[in-house]
Enzyme design. Sequence first.
Site, PDB file in Angstrom:
ATOM      1  N   THR A 262      -3.108   5.379  -4.178  1.00 48.12           N
ATOM      2  CA  THR A 262      -2.021   6.161  -3.577  1.00 48.12           C
ATOM      3  C   THR A 262      -0.713   5.975  -4.344  1.00 48.12           C
ATOM      4  O   THR A 262       0.046   6.932  -4.519  1.00 48.12           O
ATOM      5  CB  THR A 262      -1.817   5.744  -2.111  1.00 48.12           C
ATOM      6  OG1 THR A 262      -1.711   4.319  -2.033  1.00 48.12           O
ATOM      7  CG2 THR A 262      -2.985   6.180  -1.259  1.00 48.12           C
ATOM      8  N   THR A 263      -0.434   4.756  -4.806  1.00 51.37           N
ATOM      9  CA  THR A 263       0.809   4.505  -5.547  1.00 51.37           C
ATOM     10  C   THR A 263       0.783   5.240  -6.889  1.00 51.37           C
ATOM     11  O   THR A 263       1.773   5.859  -7.294  1.00 51.37           O
ATOM     12  CB  THR A 263       1.001   2.994  -5.765  1.00 51.37           C
ATOM     13  OG1 THR A 263       0.864   2.320  -4.509  1.00 51.37           O
ATOM     14  CG2 THR A 263       2.366   2.696  -6.341  1.00 51.37           C
TER      15      THR A 263
ATOM     16  N   ASP B 275      -9.300  -0.411   2.127  1.00 53.92           N
ATOM     17  CA  ASP B 275      -9.233   0.225   0.804  1.00 53.92           C
ATOM     18  C   ASP B 275     -10.439  -0.157  -0.048  1.00 53.92           C
ATOM     19  O   ASP B 275     -11.028   0.686  -0.732  1.00 53.92           O
ATOM     20  CB  ASP B 275      -7.943  -0.188   0.084  1.00 53.92           C
ATOM     21  CG  ASP B 275      -6.721   0.546   0.636  1.00 53.92           C
ATOM     22  OD1 ASP B 275      -6.892   1.376   1.542  1.00 53.92           O
ATOM     23  OD2 ASP B 275      -5.605   0.281   0.155  1.00 53.92           O
TER      24      ASP B 275
ATOM     25  N   ASP C 268       0.845  -1.190   0.000  1.00 55.95           N
ATOM     26  CA  ASP C 268       0.000   0.000   0.000  1.00 55.95           C
ATOM     27  C   ASP C 268       0.885   1.246   0.000  1.00 55.95           C
ATOM     28  O   ASP C 268       1.710   1.433   0.905  1.00 55.95           O
ATOM     29  CB  ASP C 268      -0.909  -0.014   1.234  1.00 55.95           C
ATOM     30  CG  ASP C 268      -1.819   1.194   1.293  1.00 55.95           C
ATOM     31  OD1 ASP C 268      -2.648   1.341   0.391  1.00 55.95           O
ATOM     32  OD2 ASP C 268      -1.687   2.003   2.232  1.00 55.95           O
TER      33      ASP C 268
END
Length: 557
Positions: free
Chosen positions: A106-107, A406, A73
């Site tokens: 997020t990545t 998530d 994550d």
Amino acid sequence: YPTQSTWGDISQLDMQQEGALALAGKRTQGQDVRSQNVLAVCAVADVVRSSLGPTGLDKMLVDDIGEVQVTNDGATILGALDVKHPAGKVLVELAGLQDKEVGDGTTSVVILAAELLKRGNELIKSKIHATSVISGFRMAMRHAVDYIKSNLAQDLESLGRGGLIAAAKTSMSSKIIGMDADFFAEMCVEAMLAVKTTGDKYPVSAVNILKAHGKSAHESRRIEGYALNCALGSQQMPKRLTGAKIAFLDFNLQKVRLPLQFQVLITDPEEMTNMQLKEAKITQDRIAKILATGANVILTTGGIDDLCLKYFVEAGAMAVRRVKKTDMKRIAKACGGTICLSLGNMEGDEVFDPADLGHAGVVEVERVCDDEVIIVRECAANRASSIILRGANELMLDEMERSVHDALCVIKRVLESKKVVPGGGAVETALSITLEKYATSISSREQVAIAAFAESLLVIPKTLAINSAKDSMDLVAQLRAAHNSAQMPGGDPSLAMTGLDLFGGSVRNNLLAGVVEPAMAKVKAIKFATEAAITILRIDDFIKLQPPPSENQRGGR
């Protein structure tokens, strides 16, 4: 002409400024600053680059006290890093913002921001002013967001419940529970649909996630109601109550003792006994006032001593101590109760208002693994749901919890916005093609910046392909050809949904294949990444102040 004294004043002023700056800290200007910032940002992005996509790899993080985390994550990885460089910290905050606003992606947002910054820096090196680059990036961002909303976003109604499950499975595909995505996606969708509130809102906090060691991940389950990972104060208390009236207390229920620094002078031993009895009676009276309102379940964030537990056992009530304040707030909200900080009122008396009680249909104790779990079912105000995760060890359970959280966030965004877009690099490639065409219609310097923005978006499909051990050049070329055909006059609109099939090493219609993401996730990612890149590109001067010297250094000792 300036006189000699004037020249002396000017040079003295310059020397004072330079001397003050030399004493205060170190200054870096111009292109050197941007190059340092780009280097720092790319170093941070490279940490998470290999964890993007369904075939991304995990990272093992060990902190200064030896605690281990295994995760892929992006927000968790960057949050655990001790990033010193100010520009690198901007990227860490960016990942945290995306996690807070959307819960997923997020990545992607970190990789995209780093690529935009790198391309923007190359343009500035080519003698294009930073203001023109920033203006072009902003124009490209607005055009990209409008194109997503008008051309790529699909209504959830056309996909039905299958669209929700597909979005959850797409979010889980890169996580540790990706192998059991069908099982967990169904569970998460049911949990979120169960906590719907007025105004079509779906609070993720209403779904409580508990972790229990043992069994396999496939034996995780969903419970209707709010599960509390606490035990009863006494084993003699009832294990199940119907028609529960719940009191929420934020103070200790223990024998009252005089505060420190108080002195009581006693001449008669009987007075000592009376004082001890009075101390016990104060707490007994408090408990009697709470039970008199009809409360049969008492939750407190503080402790309950054995003397007080005796009164609850005699009354046939359930008492639970050391409840986490977050759990207390959620249960109070679900049951329509109010947390009581003190029994004192404005007149100085101690009373407990029956209106502060929460109501639930059933409160019961259930055994899970080696622990007891208290479940509050049929809450009066809002519905609640809980998921109990099972796994082999703590590392696996922690990563499962992050993955499920998530997925819940993604389902919430899809349910509230009712818009999804195809995944697998489809959106980024479509935007790259349309922005290249948009750039040619701009006759100012911003044209070059918009073209660079279009090229930067392709970093997502390229990284996805590389992480899957596929030929990125070949797959991205196929993607671009498909989306170019879709955007031609009279082109096939279904080709606009073309994305990567990372397991088959080909391209396909990802909307039909069930690889979808919330449209909001893509919109926010592009906005946040652009703003972060612009924030760092605007910096052309870096002054690092030195800490003041210590007394030992000042005195020369």
